[in-house]
Design an enzyme around this catalytic site. Structure first.
Site, mmCIF file in Angstrom:
data_model
loop_
_atom_site.group_PDB
_atom_site.id
_atom_site.type_symbol
_atom_site.label_atom_id
_atom_site.label_comp_id
_atom_site.label_asym_id
_atom_site.label_seq_id
_atom_site.Cartn_x
_atom_site.Cartn_y
_atom_site.Cartn_z
ATOM 1 N N GLU A 93 27.882 33.975 39.903
ATOM 2 C CA GLU A 93 28.888 34.914 40.424
ATOM 3 C C GLU A 93 30.117 34.454 40.623
ATOM 4 O O GLU A 93 30.446 33.413 40.714
ATOM 5 C CB GLU A 93 28.324 35.257 42.067
ATOM 6 C CG GLU A 93 27.178 35.863 42.044
ATOM 7 C CD GLU A 93 26.292 36.516 43.235
ATOM 8 O OE1 GLU A 93 25.802 37.120 43.377
ATOM 9 O OE2 GLU A 93 26.953 35.856 44.523
ATOM 10 N N CYS A 138 32.818 32.752 51.408
ATOM 11 C CA CYS A 138 32.535 31.345 51.317
ATOM 12 C C CYS A 138 31.115 30.763 51.564
ATOM 13 O O CYS A 138 30.746 31.276 52.861
ATOM 14 C CB CYS A 138 33.419 30.507 51.860
ATOM 15 S SG CYS A 138 33.217 28.756 51.920
#
Length: 373
Positions: free
Chosen positions: A94, A344
């Protein structure tokens, strides 16, 4: 059987010039080719009009320009875009595009999964398969630039900053990360400033020293705990390279670096009642007293099955104020893309785990369940 073609996205300028020397060509031809690839997004040799036809034919016979494909993408309500990038054998990594008023940042992956086992990170729970190649790393930037539109089409640079903060530990793939970052920085590559390319590491100290000898980029360090006892749990690589050893390596790196302007960015994920007390804030400030830094506090982004919760805003605020009392610059990171699991610590991809980490974890959970019953 035909010889495998050379993927030109695997070559930094030094390697590209060596290839052209082998073809009997002058170095400036390699520079021309890199501009076509990275400034204009061209992958068809016939479109490279300032390269003569004979050389174009030679290149087509021996070389190719192949970046991994975008399998799918999701767009967040805040404009963040998460891309699934296909890297073969049914696997995906990703990559995340984060637009802001004054910049456009791409968060790039360096491994298929991650060989480290940080307990708060979704990628780590997926296990590890392999390192990404140079072409798979720079190919993420190339593909997303195509998706957004190269400067020749839009008049604006599509990506102004790159952060090596996606899936994987970059320092465990140094052989491919260094040439990939060379291409990012090269005037004939993506032509990014060294202050706009950031590598984030959990602390593989010998590799950090090698990076310092090879390249100057901005450095972000994943600390996440104010002492070895807690960091051994949250970031298990700490058992091999404890905090003081890591901090010494950081100081060696920034002493050589112009990109960091004399200080490093400390990343500290805020885990509710785990590492977010005022006492731990005092401890962190004391820990960092000899290492010039700014501190980036990252509100934890939960993922399915995560054992942790996000610190409350009030706890983050108190923690931040303690650090500032010591004169530290503190930034609380704004969460971006959490509605599409692009924030994150949330990147997961599609990975064939060679470490059997998931299988072992399920076996342990089943054993615990049997014992309890």
């Amino acid at each position: 059987m035909s010889e495998k073609k050379i993927n030109l996205l695997d070559l930094d300028r030094k390697a590209m010039r060596a290839l052209f020397a082998d073809l009997g060509e002058k170095p400036f031809r390699a520079d021309q080719l890199m501009k076509w690839i990275y400034h204009f997004g061209v992958s068809d040799f016939e479109e490279m009009t300032n390269i003569n036809k004979v050389l174009r034919q030679k290149l087509a016979a021996r070389c190719e320009i192949v970046a991994p494909e975008i399998s799918s993408y999701q767009k967040s309500t805040d404009g963040t875009i998460k891309f699934a990038i296909h890297v073969g054998e049914g696997q995906e990594v990703e990559t995340v595009y984060i637009p802001e008023d004054d910049r456009a940042t791409l968060c790039v992956s360096s491994q298929v999964g991650c060989a480290l086992e940080c307990t708060f990170c979704s990628t780590a729970q997926q296990g590890f398969n392999r390192n990404l190649t140079v072409s798979e790393i720079v190919g993420q930037i190339w593909r997303v630039s195509h998706f957004l539109g190269f400067a020749k089409d839009t008049g604006e640079r599509p990506i102004t900053n790159v952060v090596m903060m996606g899936m994987g530990e970059p320092l465990l793939n140094l052989a491919n990360v260094i040439p990939a970052m060379d291409i990012m920085l090269d005037d004939f590559g993506f032509s990014l400033s060294k202050r706009r390319v950031t590598l984030s590491t959990s602390g593989v100290v010998p590799a950090l020293d090698k990076l310092g000898d090879a390249l100057d980029v901005a450095l972000a360090v994943s600390i996440h705990a104010p002492n070895d006892e807690l960091r051994d749990i949250l970031v298990p690589v700490n058992k091999k390279y404890p905090l003081q050893e890591f901090l010494a390596g950081i100081r060696r790196y920034i002493a050589k670096s112009n990109a960091n302007r004399g200080r490093v960015t400390v990343e500290y994920v805020m885990l509710d009642h785990i590492n977010d007390s005022t006492e731990q804030a005092h401890e962190l400030a004391q820990l960092m007293k000899d290492t010039p830094c700014k501190v980036n506090l990252i509100p934890f982004n939960p993922y399915p099955g995560s054992p942790y919760g996000r610190s409350s805003n009030s706890r983050i605020d108190r923690f931040s104020k303690v650090l500032m009392e010591y004169g530290l610059t503190v930034i609380v990171r704004k969460t971006r893309g959490d509605d599409i699991d692009a924030a994150c610590g949330q990147l997961a991809g599609d990975i064939r785990d060679r470490t059997k980490r998931l299988a072992k974890k399920r076996m342990q959970e089943n054993q615990i369940s049997v014992t309890m019953n």
